[in-house]
Scaffold this motif. Structure first.
Motif, PDB file in Angstrom:
ATOM      1  N   GLY A   9       0.818  -1.197   0.000  1.00 24.25           N
ATOM      2  CA  GLY A   9       0.000   0.000   0.000  1.00 24.25           C
ATOM      3  C   GLY A   9       0.859   1.257   0.000  1.00 24.25           C
ATOM      4  O   GLY A   9       2.082   1.199   0.137  1.00 24.25           O
ATOM      5  N   GLY A  10       0.193   2.400  -0.163  1.00 24.10           N
ATOM      6  CA  GLY A  10       0.916   3.664  -0.160  1.00 24.10           C
ATOM      7  C   GLY A  10       0.088   4.768  -0.766  1.00 24.10           C
ATOM      8  O   GLY A  10      -1.115   4.630  -0.968  1.00 24.10           O
ATOM      9  N   LEU A  11       0.785   5.857  -1.048  1.00 24.65           N
ATOM     10  CA  LEU A  11       0.164   7.034  -1.650  1.00 24.65           C
ATOM     11  C   LEU A  11       0.451   7.021  -3.156  1.00 24.65           C
ATOM     12  O   LEU A  11       1.605   6.861  -3.556  1.00 24.65           O
ATOM     13  N   VAL A  12      -0.587   7.205  -3.939  1.00 18.35           N
ATOM     14  CA  VAL A  12      -0.428   7.199  -5.392  1.00 18.35           C
ATOM     15  C   VAL A  12      -1.336   8.276  -5.978  1.00 18.35           C
ATOM     16  O   VAL A  12      -2.387   8.579  -5.417  1.00 18.35           O
ATOM     17  N   GLN A  13      -0.925   8.831  -7.078  1.00 15.90           N
ATOM     18  CA  GLN A  13      -1.736   9.850  -7.735  1.00 15.90           C
ATOM     19  C   GLN A  13      -2.866   9.207  -8.532  1.00 15.90           C
ATOM     20  O   GLN A  13      -2.756   8.053  -8.965  1.00 15.90           O
ATOM     21  N   PRO A  14      -3.939   9.950  -8.747  1.00  9.67           N
ATOM     22  CA  PRO A  14      -5.022   9.415  -9.605  1.00  9.67           C
ATOM     23  C   PRO A  14      -4.477   8.975 -10.958  1.00  9.67           C
ATOM     24  O   PRO A  14      -3.630   9.654 -11.551  1.00  9.67           O
ATOM     25  N   GLY A  15      -4.961   7.843 -11.413  1.00 10.43           N
ATOM     26  CA  GLY A  15      -4.473   7.266 -12.657  1.00 10.43           C
ATOM     27  C   GLY A  15      -3.299   6.333 -12.476  1.00 10.43           C
ATOM     28  O   GLY A  15      -2.899   5.642 -13.422  1.00 10.43           O
ATOM     29  N   GLY A  16      -2.744   6.302 -11.283  1.00  9.41           N
ATOM     30  CA  GLY A  16      -1.584   5.464 -11.019  1.00  9.41           C
ATOM     31  C   GLY A  16      -1.942   4.026 -10.717  1.00  9.41           C
ATOM     32  O   GLY A  16      -3.116   3.628 -10.754  1.00  9.41           O
ATOM     33  N   SER A  17      -0.909   3.263 -10.397  1.00  6.09           N
ATOM     34  CA  SER A  17      -1.074   1.837 -10.139  1.00  6.09           C
ATOM     35  C   SER A  17      -0.363   1.446  -8.848  1.00  6.09           C
ATOM     36  O   SER A  17       0.613   2.081  -8.444  1.00  6.09           O
ATOM     37  N   LEU A  18      -0.856   0.380  -8.249  1.00  2.92           N
ATOM     38  CA  LEU A  18      -0.209  -0.238  -7.101  1.00  2.92           C
ATOM     39  C   LEU A  18      -0.434  -1.738  -7.168  1.00  2.92           C
ATOM     40  O   LEU A  18      -1.449  -2.196  -7.712  1.00  2.92           O
ATOM     41  N   ARG A  19       0.497  -2.478  -6.587  1.00  4.20           N
ATOM     42  CA  ARG A  19       0.343  -3.922  -6.489  1.00  4.20           C
ATOM     43  C   ARG A  19       0.417  -4.314  -5.028  1.00  4.20           C
ATOM     44  O   ARG A  19       1.455  -4.117  -4.386  1.00  4.20           O
ATOM     45  N   LEU A  20      -0.671  -4.850  -4.527  1.00  5.81           N
ATOM     46  CA  LEU A  20      -0.706  -5.329  -3.156  1.00  5.81           C
ATOM     47  C   LEU A  20      -0.347  -6.808  -3.119  1.00  5.81           C
ATOM     48  O   LEU A  20      -0.701  -7.567  -4.023  1.00  5.81           O
ATOM     49  N   SER A  70      -4.372 -12.351  -8.542  1.00  5.95           N
ATOM     50  CA  SER A  70      -3.611 -13.526  -8.953  1.00  5.95           C
ATOM     51  C   SER A  70      -2.969 -14.135  -7.721  1.00  5.95           C
ATOM     52  O   SER A  70      -3.000 -13.547  -6.638  1.00  5.95           O
ATOM     53  N   GLN A  71      -2.382 -15.308  -7.898  1.00 10.75           N
ATOM     54  CA  GLN A  71      -1.739 -15.939  -6.758  1.00 10.75           C
ATOM     55  C   GLN A  71      -0.541 -16.748  -7.217  1.00 10.75           C
ATOM     56  O   GLN A  71      -0.468 -17.196  -8.356  1.00 10.75           O
ATOM     57  N   ASP A  72       0.387 -16.883  -6.315  1.00 15.39           N
ATOM     58  CA  ASP A  72       1.559 -17.718  -6.529  1.00 15.39           C
ATOM     59  C   ASP A  72       1.553 -18.748  -5.414  1.00 15.39           C
ATOM     60  O   ASP A  72       1.943 -18.453  -4.284  1.00 15.39           O
ATOM     61  N   ALA A  73       1.094 -19.948  -5.743  1.00 16.41           N
ATOM     62  CA  ALA A  73       0.965 -20.979  -4.720  1.00 16.41           C
ATOM     63  C   ALA A  73       2.319 -21.391  -4.149  1.00 16.41           C
ATOM     64  O   ALA A  73       2.413 -21.773  -2.980  1.00 16.41           O
ATOM     65  N   THR A  74       3.354 -21.310  -4.965  1.00 12.26           N
ATOM     66  CA  THR A  74       4.680 -21.707  -4.471  1.00 12.26           C
ATOM     67  C   THR A  74       5.167 -20.763  -3.383  1.00 12.26           C
ATOM     68  O   THR A  74       5.933 -21.161  -2.503  1.00 12.26           O
ATOM     69  N   LYS A  75       4.701 -19.529  -3.431  1.00 13.22           N
ATOM     70  CA  LYS A  75       5.087 -18.543  -2.418  1.00 13.22           C
ATOM     71  C   LYS A  75       3.955 -18.280  -1.429  1.00 13.22           C
ATOM     72  O   LYS A  75       4.106 -17.436  -0.540  1.00 13.22           O
ATOM     73  N   GLN A  76       2.831 -18.978  -1.603  1.00 13.85           N
ATOM     74  CA  GLN A  76       1.654 -18.781  -0.753  1.00 13.85           C
ATOM     75  C   GLN A  76       1.306 -17.298  -0.648  1.00 13.85           C
ATOM     76  O   GLN A  76       1.130 -16.763   0.457  1.00 13.85           O
ATOM     77  N   THR A  77       1.236 -16.673  -1.796  1.00 13.48           N
ATOM     78  CA  THR A  77       0.992 -15.243  -1.843  1.00 13.48           C
ATOM     79  C   THR A  77      -0.110 -14.941  -2.859  1.00 13.48           C
ATOM     80  O   THR A  77      -0.142 -15.535  -3.941  1.00 13.48           O
ATOM     81  N   VAL A  78      -0.993 -14.025  -2.497  1.00 14.85           N
ATOM     82  CA  VAL A  78      -2.018 -13.553  -3.410  1.00 14.85           C
ATOM     83  C   VAL A  78      -1.771 -12.075  -3.664  1.00 14.85           C
ATOM     84  O   VAL A  78      -1.332 -11.342  -2.765  1.00 14.85           O
ATOM     85  N   PHE A  79      -2.019 -11.661  -4.896  1.00 17.65           N
ATOM     86  CA  PHE A  79      -1.718 -10.302  -5.321  1.00 17.65           C
ATOM     87  C   PHE A  79      -2.988  -9.583  -5.775  1.00 17.65           C
ATOM     88  O   PHE A  79      -3.919 -10.210  -6.285  1.00 17.65           O
ATOM     89  N   LEU A  80      -2.979  -8.283  -5.622  1.00 18.84           N
ATOM     90  CA  LEU A  80      -4.031  -7.451  -6.192  1.00 18.84           C
ATOM     91  C   LEU A  80      -3.342  -6.336  -6.968  1.00 18.84           C
ATOM     92  O   LEU A  80      -2.732  -5.446  -6.371  1.00 18.84           O
ATOM     93  N   GLN A  81      -3.419  -6.434  -8.278  1.00 17.87           N
ATOM     94  CA  GLN A  81      -2.854  -5.396  -9.140  1.00 17.87           C
ATOM     95  C   GLN A  81      -3.940  -4.375  -9.406  1.00 17.87           C
ATOM     96  O   GLN A  81      -4.999  -4.706  -9.934  1.00 17.87           O
TER      97      GLN A  81
END
Length: 125
Positions: A9-20, A70-81
């Motif tokens: 998370g963080g601060l982003v300008q409108p129109g920007g992107s983040l990956r959680l 998306s998710q990476d089962a090998t790393k047991q991690t789920v992402f939100l782009q």
């Protein structure tokens, strides 16, 4: 002990992107759907996206076409782009461990067994 730890998370300008990211431990990751929720001040917790064990995804109408899960089962991690962010996306974002393998009732908080502590996303100039 089930643990879900969000980051990105963080601060982003409108129109920007983040990956959680959400790092999961303490349960068999492959056996459960995972979800992302968000909660803005003075608003109810809102389902954003979910992914089943088979890779089937669900999105709220407000983020469909802008967010992907998306998710990476090998790393047991789920992402939100998240892309094309707007101030209305400002909220604390939570990762959640589903109660089963499917996305049934995915947008209902009661369908989830455990939650992370959340990560703040602020979209602002």
């Amino acid at each position: 002990e089930v643990q879900l730890v969000e980051s990105g998370g963080g601060l982003v300008q409108p129109g920007g992107s983040l990956r959680l990211s959400c790092a999961a431990s303490g349960f068999t990751f492959d056996d459960y759907a995972m979800g992302w929720f968000r909660q803005a001040p003075e608003k109810d917790r809102e389902g954003v996206a979910a992914i089943s064990t088979g890779g089937i995804t669900e999105f709220s109408a407000s983020v469909k076409g802008r967010f992907t899960i998306s998710q990476d089962a090998t790393k047991q991690t789920v992402f939100l782009q998240m892309t094309n962010l707007t101030p209305e996306d400002t909220a604390v974002y939570f990762c959640a461990h589903g109660g089963g393998y499917s996305c049934a009732y995915w947008s209902f908080p009661g369908a989830y067994k455990a939650w992370g502590q959340g990560t703040q996303v602020t979209v602002s100039t």
